[in-house]
Design an enzyme around this catalytic site. Sequence first.
Site, mmCIF file in Angstrom:
data_model
loop_
_atom_site.group_PDB
_atom_site.id
_atom_site.type_symbol
_atom_site.label_atom_id
_atom_site.label_comp_id
_atom_site.label_asym_id
_atom_site.label_seq_id
_atom_site.Cartn_x
_atom_site.Cartn_y
_atom_site.Cartn_z
ATOM 1 C CD GLN A 1 1.408 -6.590 -1.249
ATOM 2 O OE1 GLN A 1 2.147 -5.655 -1.504
ATOM 3 N NE2 GLN A 1 0.244 -6.422 -0.610
ATOM 4 C CG HIS B 1 0.721 -0.220 -2.573
ATOM 5 N ND1 HIS B 1 0.741 -1.426 -1.913
ATOM 6 C CD2 HIS B 1 1.563 -0.353 -3.624
ATOM 7 C CE1 HIS B 1 1.565 -2.258 -2.550
ATOM 8 N NE2 HIS B 1 2.085 -1.622 -3.587
ATOM 9 C CB CYS C 1 2.285 -3.046 0.743
ATOM 10 S SG CYS C 1 1.235 -1.880 1.617
ATOM 11 C CG ASN D 1 4.356 -2.551 -6.425
ATOM 12 O OD1 ASN D 1 4.140 -2.681 -5.217
ATOM 13 N ND2 ASN D 1 3.364 -2.356 -7.286
#
Length: 344
Positions: A144, A287, A150, A308
């Site tokens: 990102q 997140h 996110c 992630n």
Amino acid sequence: MAFMAFMASNKCSLLALLVLSVYVSVTTSRVLNEVSMSDRHNQWMLEHGRAYKDVVEKQRHFEIYKKNIEFIDSFNNGDHKFKLGANKFADLTNEEFRAMYNGFRLSSTDDSKAKSSFKYENFTDVAEFVDWRTKGAVTHVKNQQQCSCCWAFSAVAAMEGAIKLNTGNLISLSEQEVVDCDIYGEDHGCNPSFTDGAFKFIIQNGGLTTETNYPYMATQGTCNMQKTASHAAQINGYEQVPANNEAALLMAVANQPVSVTIEASGSAFRFYSKGVFNGPCGTELDHAVTIVGYGQDSDGTKYWLIKNSWGESWGEDGYIRMERDVEYAQGLCGIAMQASYPTI
Ligand SMILES: *[C@@H]1O[C@H](CO)[C@@H](O)[C@H](O)[C@H]1NC(C)=O
């Protein structure tokens, strides 16, 4: 006797000598530490392609780097289930890091309590290990960068998994389309937002195009109407996993990748390098990530396997394993508080 007398008469000078040598070695090692720390910083800058605009800026970041390295070294010298590493975030303060790399916030209209059906509620065939990567349902690890979106990455990864499991095709879809074009709800480009909003947008939009067609730019641009007109995949709904229930979360993940939100702003999470992460972290969700499997470590620790969006250099090639089935209902870092998945 002669020896004792010698000891007695020389006690003071011996002590003085001892004090002096300790002082010298402390001073020397402090100087050496500074030198080696500065070498490490220079080495780290090379590795991560970091440049500072002037010496003042470099010195400021060096001081932060030093504090972070001291934290990482002392953590790694302790007895933990996971290790930390001086990754690309090592010269940022916690505030700088938080502002740039997270990006989840609770919806102000908070529909998280909205009643949602849960199609896996009676699912019992839960395997011991699940890794959706081995079933080809997970695209490459994305990055990102310095855009707090996110929420888009988390939703798109869950959608990519759902599409693969329903159609047999793994297609890397466009986060940029979500960032640029999702301007109807509360979601705004690189600003913290929430995952369910991304699902709502994708449904309204009629689907998403490919990442290749509408590549990621790490900044919000004007919605490209032409690109967004060519859908590569569609979803028609999303469901929320019953909150604060890791058993329910397991039933969902056994069936498809799931979007979750966690508190990820702590230093241990930021510098995670390998092993099963078990905190410390709280439940201030900031997140969004995607659970793409689960399992159990050789020492018996159960974990969630998480994709992630901080690039491949972070964690275990872009992934983190986080402890599962903890003693509080919210799950580690609040992972069971807000989980959802798209339906087709
Ligand atoms: C689960 O089982 C209950 C009881 O048999 C039933 O009422 C419910 O509809 C089932 N849920 C789903 C999603 O199939």
